[in-house]
Enzyme design. Structure first.
Site, PDB file in Angstrom:
ATOM      1  N   ARG A 180     -10.805 -33.276  -0.917  1.00 37.33           N
ATOM      2  CA  ARG A 180     -11.413 -34.438  -1.556  1.00 37.33           C
ATOM      3  C   ARG A 180     -11.491 -34.184  -3.064  1.00 37.33           C
ATOM      4  O   ARG A 180     -11.492 -33.045  -3.524  1.00 37.33           O
ATOM      5  CB  ARG A 180     -12.817 -34.686  -1.011  1.00 37.33           C
TER       6      ARG A 180
ATOM      7  N   TYR B 125      -4.730 -36.939   1.729  1.00 36.67           N
ATOM      8  CA  TYR B 125      -5.650 -35.988   2.353  1.00 36.67           C
ATOM      9  C   TYR B 125      -6.711 -36.713   3.197  1.00 36.67           C
ATOM     10  O   TYR B 125      -7.241 -37.750   2.797  1.00 36.67           O
ATOM     11  CB  TYR B 125      -6.327 -35.103   1.293  1.00 36.67           C
TER      12      TYR B 125
ATOM     13  N   LYS C 274     -15.383 -40.469   5.910  1.00 26.33           N
ATOM     14  CA  LYS C 274     -16.366 -40.306   4.828  1.00 26.33           C
ATOM     15  C   LYS C 274     -16.593 -41.621   4.070  1.00 26.33           C
ATOM     16  O   LYS C 274     -17.717 -41.944   3.695  1.00 26.33           O
ATOM     17  CB  LYS C 274     -15.899 -39.222   3.849  1.00 26.33           C
TER      18      LYS C 274
ATOM     19  N   HIS D 213     -24.833 -37.289   7.512  1.00 29.56           N
ATOM     20  CA  HIS D 213     -23.795 -36.258   7.626  1.00 29.56           C
ATOM     21  C   HIS D 213     -24.309 -35.175   8.575  1.00 29.56           C
ATOM     22  O   HIS D 213     -24.635 -34.066   8.143  1.00 29.56           O
ATOM     23  CB  HIS D 213     -23.531 -35.710   6.224  1.00 29.56           C
TER      24      HIS D 213
ATOM     25  N   SER E  30     -21.394 -27.367   3.540  1.00 28.69           N
ATOM     26  CA  SER E  30     -20.147 -26.818   4.089  1.00 28.69           C
ATOM     27  C   SER E  30     -20.258 -25.298   4.231  1.00 28.69           C
ATOM     28  O   SER E  30     -21.098 -24.657   3.602  1.00 28.69           O
ATOM     29  CB  SER E  30     -18.982 -27.191   3.183  1.00 28.69           C
TER      30      SER E  30
ATOM     31  N   CYS F  88     -21.314 -23.539   6.776  1.00 31.21           N
ATOM     32  CA  CYS F  88     -22.448 -23.028   7.550  1.00 31.21           C
ATOM     33  C   CYS F  88     -22.178 -23.061   9.052  1.00 31.21           C
ATOM     34  O   CYS F  88     -23.038 -22.702   9.852  1.00 31.21           O
ATOM     35  CB  CYS F  88     -23.715 -23.819   7.245  1.00 31.21           C
TER      36      CYS F  88
ATOM     37  N   LYS G 174     -21.139 -25.862  11.085  1.00 33.64           N
ATOM     38  CA  LYS G 174     -21.636 -27.072  11.758  1.00 33.64           C
ATOM     39  C   LYS G 174     -20.861 -27.351  13.057  1.00 33.64           C
ATOM     40  O   LYS G 174     -21.463 -27.620  14.098  1.00 33.64           O
ATOM     41  CB  LYS G 174     -21.440 -28.251  10.795  1.00 33.64           C
ATOM     42  N   THR G 175     -19.531 -27.277  12.967  1.00 30.35           N
ATOM     43  CA  THR G 175     -18.722 -27.535  14.159  1.00 30.35           C
ATOM     44  C   THR G 175     -19.002 -26.471  15.225  1.00 30.35           C
ATOM     45  O   THR G 175     -19.120 -26.784  16.409  1.00 30.35           O
ATOM     46  CB  THR G 175     -17.227 -27.584  13.786  1.00 30.35           C
ATOM     47  N   ASN G 176     -19.149 -25.210  14.787  1.00 31.46           N
ATOM     48  CA  ASN G 176     -19.464 -24.146  15.741  1.00 31.46           C
ATOM     49  C   ASN G 176     -20.785 -24.427  16.464  1.00 31.46           C
ATOM     50  O   ASN G 176     -20.888 -24.272  17.679  1.00 31.46           O
ATOM     51  CB  ASN G 176     -19.563 -22.788  15.034  1.00 31.46           C
TER      52      ASN G 176
ATOM     53  N   ASP H 206     -20.025 -34.163  12.975  1.00 28.22           N
ATOM     54  CA  ASP H 206     -20.000 -34.459  11.542  1.00 28.22           C
ATOM     55  C   ASP H 206     -20.867 -35.634  11.100  1.00 28.22           C
ATOM     56  O   ASP H 206     -21.501 -35.551  10.064  1.00 28.22           O
ATOM     57  CB  ASP H 206     -18.549 -34.715  11.101  1.00 28.22           C
TER      58      ASP H 206
ATOM     59  N   ARG I 100      -6.705 -27.960   8.394  1.00 26.73           N
ATOM     60  CA  ARG I 100      -7.470 -28.754   9.356  1.00 26.73           C
ATOM     61  C   ARG I 100      -6.782 -28.905  10.692  1.00 26.73           C
ATOM     62  O   ARG I 100      -5.566 -28.792  10.802  1.00 26.73           O
ATOM     63  CB  ARG I 100      -7.670 -30.171   8.781  1.00 26.73           C
TER      64      ARG I 100
ATOM     65  N   ASN J 275     -27.953 -18.394  18.562  1.00 25.81           N
ATOM     66  CA  ASN J 275     -28.788 -19.448  17.970  1.00 25.81           C
ATOM     67  C   ASN J 275     -29.473 -20.283  19.052  1.00 25.81           C
ATOM     68  O   ASN J 275     -30.422 -21.016  18.775  1.00 25.81           O
ATOM     69  CB  ASN J 275     -27.946 -20.354  17.072  1.00 25.81           C
TER      70      ASN J 275
HETATM   71  O1  TSX Z   1     -20.801 -20.736  12.456  1.00 22.16           O
HETATM   72  C1  TSX Z   1     -21.561 -19.808  12.240  1.00 22.16           C
HETATM   73  N1  TSX Z   1     -22.809 -19.807  12.860  1.00 22.16           N
HETATM   74  C2  TSX Z   1     -23.246 -20.963  13.680  1.00 22.16           C
HETATM   75  C3  TSX Z   1     -22.733 -20.849  15.031  1.00 22.16           C
HETATM   76  C4  TSX Z   1     -23.158 -21.574  16.057  1.00 22.16           C
HETATM   77  N2  TSX Z   1     -21.174 -18.795  11.409  1.00 22.16           N
HETATM   78  C5  TSX Z   1     -19.879 -18.839  10.702  1.00 22.16           C
HETATM   79  C6  TSX Z   1     -20.102 -19.489   9.355  1.00 22.16           C
HETATM   80  C7  TSX Z   1     -18.842 -19.777   8.627  1.00 22.16           C
HETATM   81  C8  TSX Z   1     -18.339 -21.170   8.888  1.00 22.16           C
HETATM   82  C9  TSX Z   1     -22.018 -17.738  11.205  1.00 22.16           C
HETATM   83  N3  TSX Z   1     -21.882 -16.637  10.450  1.00 22.16           N
HETATM   84  C10 TSX Z   1     -23.260 -17.696  11.845  1.00 22.16           C
HETATM   85  C11 TSX Z   1     -23.675 -18.746  12.707  1.00 22.16           C
HETATM   86  O2  TSX Z   1     -24.761 -18.709  13.278  1.00 22.16           O
HETATM   87  N4  TSX Z   1     -23.895 -16.553  11.437  1.00 22.16           N
HETATM   88  C12 TSX Z   1     -23.036 -15.926  10.599  1.00 22.16           C
HETATM   89  C13 TSX Z   1     -23.296 -14.625   9.922  1.00 22.16           C
HETATM   90  C14 TSX Z   1     -22.774 -13.509  10.815  1.00 22.16           C
HETATM   91  C15 TSX Z   1     -21.442 -13.179  10.731  1.00 22.16           C
HETATM   92  C16 TSX Z   1     -20.939 -12.160  11.556  1.00 22.16           C
HETATM   93  C17 TSX Z   1     -21.777 -11.523  12.444  1.00 22.16           C
HETATM   94  C18 TSX Z   1     -23.118 -11.865  12.517  1.00 22.16           C
HETATM   95  C19 TSX Z   1     -23.616 -12.875  11.701  1.00 22.16           C
HETATM   96  N5  TSX Z   1     -21.210 -10.475  13.231  1.00 22.16           N
HETATM   97  C20 TSX Z   1     -21.808  -9.511  13.938  1.00 22.16           C
HETATM   98  O3  TSX Z   1     -22.988  -9.419  13.937  1.00 22.16           O
HETATM   99  C21 TSX Z   1     -20.963  -8.646  14.743  1.00 22.16           C
HETATM  100 MN    MN Z   2     -18.397 -33.269   6.936  1.00 17.82          MN
END
Ligand code: TSX
Ligand code: MN
Length: 588
Positions: free
Chosen positions: A70, A198, A207, A227, A249, A251, A253-255, A278, A367, A494
Site C-alpha cells: 500500500r 497491489y 481496505k 480492523h 501489523s 503481531c 493476527k492471522t495466526n 482482518d 501474500r 495464548n
Molecule cells: O503470531 C504470533 N503469535 C500469535 C499466535 C497465535 N507470533 C508471530 C508474530 C509475527 C507475525 C508470535 N511471536 C507470538 C504469538 O503469540 N509470540 C511471539 C514471540 C515468540 C517467538 C518465538 C518463540 C516464542 C515467542 N519461540 C520459542 O519460545 C521456542
Molecule cells: Mn489488515
C-alpha cells in the site's frame, strides 16, 4: 424513476466512455468464469502454474517490483471539508481529486477488457452486509475478488433489490509510482484507484470499501467497521464465546484467528473457530450486545513466517486452490517463503536465482489469497445473517517492555482509551527504524475514513444505559526478559490467556485491580504444563509506575495531536489513569 440497474448500467457506460476498453465483461462469479480468467493469465504470463501434484489449483503472480505494498502518501480521503478527514488522513478537495484521477483514467483501458465485478461484503442475506461494484481492467483483481468476496450474480441481484452500492473504479494503469492514486469519496460512496495492481490498492472491497468507506458509513448509521479478527472460543460445555481483536501489523493476527488449542485444552474439549482474520463489522442488536460479521470470504495473508509450527491451519488450507503473490519457488515449483521451515528456494519473487544474494527470496509482503472455507477451523457461523455476539474486544501490540501479558479495562471508556493509545514497536522494515514505538489506534491509522477525534467519540457513544457491551482487554505476547528472550511462549499457549478472559466474562475470575487495569489474580491464569517459573511470571505482569506515568504522558500528547475534535471524555480518562498511577490507587 430510475432503477438501480439503470444507475449501474449508466455508470458502467459512462466509465467505458472515459476509459475506452475494447470489451466489457459482466462477471457472474461462476467457476467457469474463474477458470477462463486463470487460463488467460497463464497464457499472457500474469500467472505462473505452481506444482499441480503438490498444489492443485495453485498459481503464482509476480507483481511489478515497484508495486508491492500500500502507498499511504497517495491514499486520499476526499471529504468536502478537510477537517472531516482529520490529521490521520491525506486529503484533497473532491472536485480537484476527481479531475486529477479522471485525466489518468482517460483512454487507459484501450486494448483491454473492462470487467464489472458486483460483490457483497458479508453474507448475501445479512442486513449487516453491504454491496459494491468494482470496475477493473485487471483479471488478477477479478480472480482475487472472487476468492475474497461473495462476487457475481447473487451480489448483483441484491444490488438490484436494494438500490445502494459502493462504486469502485480501478485501473492498473502504467504502474508508474508518480502517477498513482487511491482516492475515497465517502459522501459519494465512491472509490477511484489508478496505477497499482497491489491487493490493498486494487482489491477495492477490502481496505477501501470494508474499512475506509464503511467506517464513515458506520459513523453516520451507528455501527462499527473495524480492523479486527473474529474468533469463537468453544469451552468443554460446548458454549462458544466470540471475541474481536485488533493488532498492528506483525503481531500475528492471522495466526491468532486460527489458533489450535494445545494439550490438554484440545482433549478437554476446547476448540477455536475462525470467523475472520482482518475485518469486523459490528452493530448493536436489540439485546444491546454487539453483533459482528466478517465482511470477507477469504484470506489475503502475509506468507513469510507462516509455517506448520506457527499456523498449521493456514498451511493446511494453502495446499490447493490458492493464488500466491511475490513468493519464491522451489526447484519443483512449490511456493516458498522465509519462515516456512521446509524446502529450499530456487527462484526468488522476481524469478531470479534465489541464491545470488539479492536479499530475501520471497518479498517480505508476499501474500496468499485463499477461500476462507478451506481453513480447517472455519466457523459455520460466518454465514449467519445476524452475525455472532461479541463478548470481548481485545487490543494488542508488540512491546518488549512495560506492557503486561494481559490486562482488562475497568469499563468501556477505559477500553476506548486502550484502543486509542495502542502502540507497537516496529520490526524489520525497509524505511523504519527497528524497535521504535509507533501508535496505531485500533490498528485503524491507515484505514479510518474520517477524523480520528470523531471516531473516538463514536466509539464512546456506544456506552448507553441499555447496552450490553463486551469487556475490553489488552494483550502483549512480546514482552522480553532482561536477557532479551521472550517471556511468554505465545502461539497456541495464548489459549490460556483467552481462557482467563472467558472466566472474567462469566464471573469465574476475580482479577486484581491495578492503576492500569485488571490483571489475573494468583492462580487464575492456568499455567499447568508450562515451564514458566515464578520469576518469569512476575516479569510478565510487572507494572512499573514511573514508566507507566511516562507512557500516559506520551498518550496524552498523542491524543492532543489530533486537535479540537478529540473528545474531552477521552482526555479525562487519560487523566484519571494518570491520577491512579500517582496515588497508587486503582479506584481513582
Ligand atoms: O503470531 C504470533 N503469535 C500469535 C499466535 C497465535 N507470533 C508471530 C508474530 C509475527 C507475525 C508470535 N511471536 C507470538 C504469538 O503469540 N509470540 C511471539 C514471540 C515468540 C517467538 C518465538 C518463540 C516464542 C515467542 N519461540 C520459542 O519460545 C521456542
Ligand atoms: Mn489488515
Amino acid at each position: 424513476m430510475t432503477s438501480t440497474l439503470d444507475s449501474l448500467n449508466d455508470w458502467v457506460e459512462q466509465t467505458a466512455r472515459l476509459t475506452r476498453p475494447d470489451r466489457v465483461h459482466w462477471c457472474d462469479g461462476s467457476e467457469a468464469e474463474y477458470h477462463a480468467l486463470v487460463n488467460q493469465m497463464l497464457e499472457n504470463g500474469d500467472l505462473i502454474e505452481l506444482n499441480q501434484d503438490t498444489h492443485p489449483g495453485c498459481y503464482l503472480h509476480r507483481s511489478d517490483p515497484k508495486d508491492v505494498a500500500r502507498v499511504e502518501q497517495l491514499t486520499l480521503v476526499c471529504h468536502p471539508n478537510r477537517e472531516d478527514a482529520g490529521p490521520n488522513n491525506h486529503w484533497m478537495d473532491p472536485a480537484e481529486a476527481h479531475a486529477k484521477i479522471d485525466a489518468l483514467f482517460e483512454g487507459c483501458m484501450a486494448g483491454r477488457t473492462l470487467y464489472v465485478v458486483p460483490y457483497c461484503m458479508g453474507p448475501i442475506g445479512s442486513p449487516i452486509a453491504r454491496c459494491g461494484v468494482e470496475i477493473t481492467d485487471s483479471p488478477y483483481v477479478v480472480a482475487n475478488m472472487r476468492i475474497m468476496t461473495r462476487m457475481g450474480k447473487a451480489a448483483q441481484e441484491r444490488i438490484e433489490r436494494e438500490g445502494s452500492f459502493v462504486k469502485g473504479l480501478h485501473s492498473t494503469g502504467e504502474l508508474d509510482p508518480e502517477r498513482r492514486w487511491i482516492m475515497h469519496f465517502p459522501e459519494q460512496l465512491t472509490i477511484k484507484s489508478y496505477g497499482s495492481g497491489y491487493g490493498g490498492n486494487a482489491l477495492l472491497g477490502k481496505k477501501c470499501h470494508a474499512l475506509r468507506i464503511a467506517s464513515h458509513q458506520a459513523h453516520s448509521e451507528g455501527w462499527l467497521a473495524e480492523h479486527m479478527l473474529i474468533v469463537g472460543i468453544q469451552n468443554p460445555q460446548g458454549e462458544i464465546h466470540y471475541i474481536a481483536a485488533a493488532f498492528p501489523s506483525a503481531c500475528g493476527k492471522t495466526n491468532l484467528s486460527m489458533l489450535i488449542p494445545p494439550e490438554p485444552y484440545a482433549t478437554n474439549g476446547w476448540k477455536i473457530w475462525t470467523v475472520g482474520d482482518d475485518i469486523c463489522w459490528m452493530t448493536p442488536g436489540e439485546d444491546g450486545q454487539l453483533w459482528a460479521i466478517n465482511p470477507e470470504a477469504g484470506f489475503f495473508g502475509v506468507a513469510p513466517g507462516t509455517s506448520r509450527k506457527t499456523n498449521p491451519n493456514a498451511l493446511a488450507m494453502l495446499g490447493r486452490d490458492a493464488i500466491f503473490t511475490n513468493v519464491a519457488v522451489t526447484a519443483d515449483m512449490q511456493p516458498w517463503w522465509e519462515g516456512l521451515g521446509e524446502g529450499t528456494p530456487a527462484k526468488d519473487w522476481q524469478g531470479r536465482d534465489a541464491n545470488s544474494g539479492n536479499g530475501p527470496a520471497a518479498h517480505p509482503n508476499s501474500r496468499f489469497t485463499v477461500s476462507a472455507s478451506q481453513c480447517p477451523s472455519w466457523s459455520p457461523e460466518t454465514e449467519a445473517a445476524h452475525g455472532v455476539p461479541i463478548s470481548a474486544i481485545v487490543f494488542g501490540g508488540r512491546r518488549q517492555s512495560l506492557v503486561p501479558l494481559v490486562f482488562e479495562a475497568r469499563d468501556w471508556t477505559h477500553g476506548v482509551l486502550l484502543g486509542a493509545s495502542m502502540a507497537s514497536e516496529t520490526t524489520a522494515a525497509a524505511t523504519d527504524k527497528v524497535g521504535v514505538v509507533r501508535r496505531d489506534p485500533m490498528a485503524m491509522k491507515p484505514f479510518c475514513g474520517y477524523n480520528f477525534g470523531d471516531y473516538f467519540a463514536h466509539w464512546l457513544s456506544f456506552d448507553k444505559d441499555d447496552s450490553q457491551l463486551p469487556k475490553v482487554f489488552h494483550v502483549n505476547w512480546f514482552r522480553k526478559g532482561d536477557d532479551g528472550s521472550f517471556l511468554w511462549p505465545g502461539f497456541g499457549e495464548n489459549m490460556r490467556v483467552l481462557e482467563w478472559m472467558l472466566k472474567r466474562i462469566s464471573g469465574q475470575a476475580q482479577g486484581v485491580q491495578t492503576p492500569i487495569g485488571i490483571i489475573p489474580a494468583d492462580g487464575e491464569l492456568d499455567l499447568a504444563g508450562l515451564d514458566l517459573d515464578q520469576h518469569t511470571l512476575q516479569a510478565l505482569f510487572a507494572i512499573d509506575p514511573a514508566a507507566w506515568k511516562q507512557e500516559l504522558e506520551d498518550i496524552g500528547e498523542y491524543l492532543d495531536s489530533y486537535g479540537t475534535r478529540m473528545p474531552e471524555k477521552l482526555k479525562a480518562e487519560q487523566q484519571r489513569v494518570t491520577r491512579a498511577l500517582d496515588e497508587g490507587n486503582p479506584q481513582s
